[in-house]
Design a protein around this motif. Structure first.
Motif, PDB file in Angstrom:
ATOM      1  N   GLY A 263       0.809  -1.210   0.000  1.00 35.06           N
ATOM      2  CA  GLY A 263       0.000   0.000   0.000  1.00 35.06           C
ATOM      3  C   GLY A 263       0.843   1.261   0.000  1.00 35.06           C
ATOM      4  N   TYR A 264       1.910   1.251   0.780  1.00 34.63           N
ATOM      5  CA  TYR A 264       2.804   2.407   0.883  1.00 34.63           C
ATOM      6  C   TYR A 264       3.439   2.734  -0.469  1.00 34.63           C
ATOM      7  CZ  TYR A 264       6.672   5.251   2.801  1.00 34.63           C
ATOM      8  OH  TYR A 264       7.560   6.258   3.098  1.00 34.63           O
ATOM      9  N   LEU A 265       3.948   1.715  -1.142  1.00 31.65           N
ATOM     10  CA  LEU A 265       4.586   1.935  -2.439  1.00 31.65           C
ATOM     11  C   LEU A 265       3.584   2.429  -3.478  1.00 31.65           C
ATOM     12  CD1 LEU A 265       7.001  -1.142  -2.583  1.00 31.65           C
ATOM     13  CD2 LEU A 265       7.573   1.245  -2.051  1.00 31.65           C
ATOM     14  N   ALA A 266       2.363   1.897  -3.412  1.00 30.54           N
ATOM     15  CA  ALA A 266       1.331   2.356  -4.346  1.00 30.54           C
ATOM     16  C   ALA A 266       0.976   3.816  -4.084  1.00 30.54           C
ATOM     17  CB  ALA A 266       0.092   1.474  -4.232  1.00 30.54           C
ATOM     18  N   CYS A 267       0.951   4.205  -2.828  1.00 24.13           N
ATOM     19  CA  CYS A 267       0.659   5.606  -2.487  1.00 24.13           C
ATOM     20  C   CYS A 267       1.762   6.524  -2.988  1.00 24.13           C
ATOM     21  CB  CYS A 267       0.500   5.748  -0.978  1.00 24.13           C
ATOM     22  SG  CYS A 267      -1.030   5.060  -0.302  1.00 24.13           S
ATOM     23  N   ILE A 268       3.009   6.106  -2.855  1.00 24.94           N
ATOM     24  CA  ILE A 268       4.127   6.913  -3.357  1.00 24.94           C
ATOM     25  C   ILE A 268       4.014   7.093  -4.866  1.00 24.94           C
ATOM     26  CG2 ILE A 268       6.624   6.912  -3.752  1.00 24.94           C
ATOM     27  CD1 ILE A 268       6.958   5.661  -0.989  1.00 24.94           C
ATOM     28  N   ALA A 269       3.696   5.994  -5.567  1.00 29.42           N
ATOM     29  CA  ALA A 269       3.585   6.063  -7.024  1.00 29.42           C
ATOM     30  C   ALA A 269       2.477   7.007  -7.471  1.00 29.42           C
ATOM     31  CB  ALA A 269       3.345   4.665  -7.590  1.00 29.42           C
ATOM     32  N   ALA A 270       1.434   7.145  -6.642  1.00 24.99           N
ATOM     33  CA  ALA A 270       0.280   7.981  -7.006  1.00 24.99           C
ATOM     34  C   ALA A 270       0.270   9.319  -6.275  1.00 24.99           C
ATOM     35  CB  ALA A 270      -1.014   7.219  -6.703  1.00 24.99           C
ATOM     36  N   ARG A 271       1.390   9.682  -5.653  1.00 27.72           N
ATOM     37  CA  ARG A 271       1.450  10.858  -4.782  1.00 27.72           C
ATOM     38  C   ARG A 271       0.991  12.142  -5.463  1.00 27.72           C
ATOM     39  NH1 ARG A 271       7.129  10.857  -2.990  1.00 27.72           N
ATOM     40  NH2 ARG A 271       7.426  11.798  -5.045  1.00 27.72           N
TER      41      ARG A 271
END
Length: 416
Positions: A188-196
């Protein structure tokens, strides 16, 4: 599906919620409590608002409420939501649905009767559990294991869930801060970074709501650190974030027995000078009261470091109790763990031990000494008040007369 768990919640059997469930569990329709209330019951914490999902269409919900003499409000009827008010308790009733098209906060929905499909369109596994009136828990997304592990995990593919609504980035962190344990879910964290960059599309009001809720959550320190490392705080605040002072502010609040305060914590996290406070007020669309308070905290907070008691009393008199405490706590948080906490604690509790007296001198005291009304009189009163503070708030007639005489003599000398 895992539905072996049965909850023993008295309010499912009697009371306003039970009445609503009974109303909707009839004539081929089904209703269950869903979302946060179920999550909180399983975690053993207060339930707060109770939301209910149903197979009944919105017009049918309204019709049944009318027959039963229950007030209904079409709060979001285009998305299937009707609010029923029973004994002054509001309940959001939402028809089961699936998104046929999503774009940001908006979505085209189709109503249905599929509990599995409805669960799978939600954001996180721990928010997709439902419970019927008998207390049986329905889990279609492996939310129960995540509840046990206190893990906040997106349902399905995180990137897809986020693309449906970028607010879910902030909800991911806020819900972890409130209900999670340990580090945030890595996928989830990595997906949030990618969509920041999607955060820029969100309204300031929505961002404000999530940020302020996050800051008062039990896990705020760890989550703020994760957000700072991932570049989220810079994107939200438009400036530097200070996670160390946030941790110190929370420690100070707890040491003093103060309730968690979002604005105080926001100041510790993101305010070094008043310009920071004004930028945050704009970016987060803070209320006038919130903006004013944040600005007051950021104004020369460093002057409250290294005080003696006499100076502390003067600051308390000038600032008032709330601003004094706020600004002092910000100075304490900025000092961090590198100073002795005892003096900070003493100064923070000063308002409980000492009340500032009212300035006892009046305009008449100076008019009687020959000072005419007008700007000069106002200046004289200001000088006299400064002298009174420097003398440690005397109230005896002799000291007050001396202050009057010395102030008048000073002004008379300056005018010559």
């Amino acid at each position: 599906m895992n539905s072996a768990r049965v909850l023993d919640a008295p309010w499912l059997k009697s009371g306003p919620a039970a009445r609503v469930l009974a109303l909707l569990n009839d004539r081929g329709e089904e209703a269950r409590v869903i979302g946060g209330a179920v999550r909180n019951m399983l975690l053993g914490i207060p339930t707060g608002d109770i939301d209910i999902a149903t197979t009944a269409l919105p017009n049918e919900v309204i019709r049944r409420a009318k027959v039963a003499g229950i007030k209904s409000v079409p709060t979001g009827i285009e998305h299937g939501t009707v609010t029923l008010v029973v004994d002054a308790h509001p309940f959001e009733i939402t028809t089961l649905r699936e998104d046929t098209e999503t774009f940001g906060r908006k979505a085209k929905v189709a109503f249905g009767r599929d509990w599995v499909g409805d669960a799978n369109r939600r954001d996180f596994t721990i928010n997709a559990l439902s419970v019927d009136q008998a207390g049986v828990v329905y889990d279609y997304v492996d939310g129960l294991p995540d509840i046990a592990a206190r893990r906040v995990r997106f349902i399905g593919e995180p990137a897809r869930r986020i693309e449906e609504d970028y607010l879910r980035i902030l909800r991911f962190f806020r819900i972890h801060a409130a209900f999670g344990a340990g580090e945030v879910d890595r996928a989830g964290y990595l997906a949030c970074i990618a969509a920041r960059t999607g955060l820029a599309a969100l309204s300031a009001e929505r961002v404000r709501m999530e940020v302020l809720k996050l800051l008062i959550a039990d896990g705020a320190i760890g989550v703020a650190a994760a957000m700072a490392e991932g570049g989220f705080l810079q994107a939200i605040f438009g400036g530097v974030a200070y996670t160390g002072p946030l941790a110190s502010m929370i420690a100070a609040e707890r040491e003093l027995g103060l309730e968690a305060d979002a604005i105080r914590r926001l100041a510790a996290l993101a305010v070094a000078v008043t310009e920071d406070a004004r930028r945050l007020a704009t970016r987060l669309r803070l209320s006038n009261a919130e903006a004013k308070r944040l600005d007051a905290m950021g104004h020369r907070w460093w002057r409250l470091a290294g005080m003696d008691e006499a100076r502390a009393k003067q600051r308390l008199y000038r600032l008032g109790e709330e601003t004094y405490r706020d600004r002092l706590l910000l100075a304490w948080a900025r000092a961090g763990g590198h100073t002795d906490p005892a003096p900070w604690r003493e100064f923070a509790t000063l308002p409980q031990r000492w009340s500032a007296p009212k300035f006892p001198l009046k305009a008449a005291d100076f008019i009687a000494r020959g000072i005419a009304e007008g700007p000069t009189l106002g200046h004289v009163l200001t000088l006299a008040e400064d002298a009174w503070l420097a003398a440690n708030f005397p109230l005896d007639p002799g000291s007050l007369a001396s202050i009057v005489d010395q102030t008048v003599a000073r002004v008379t000398r300056d005018r010559q």
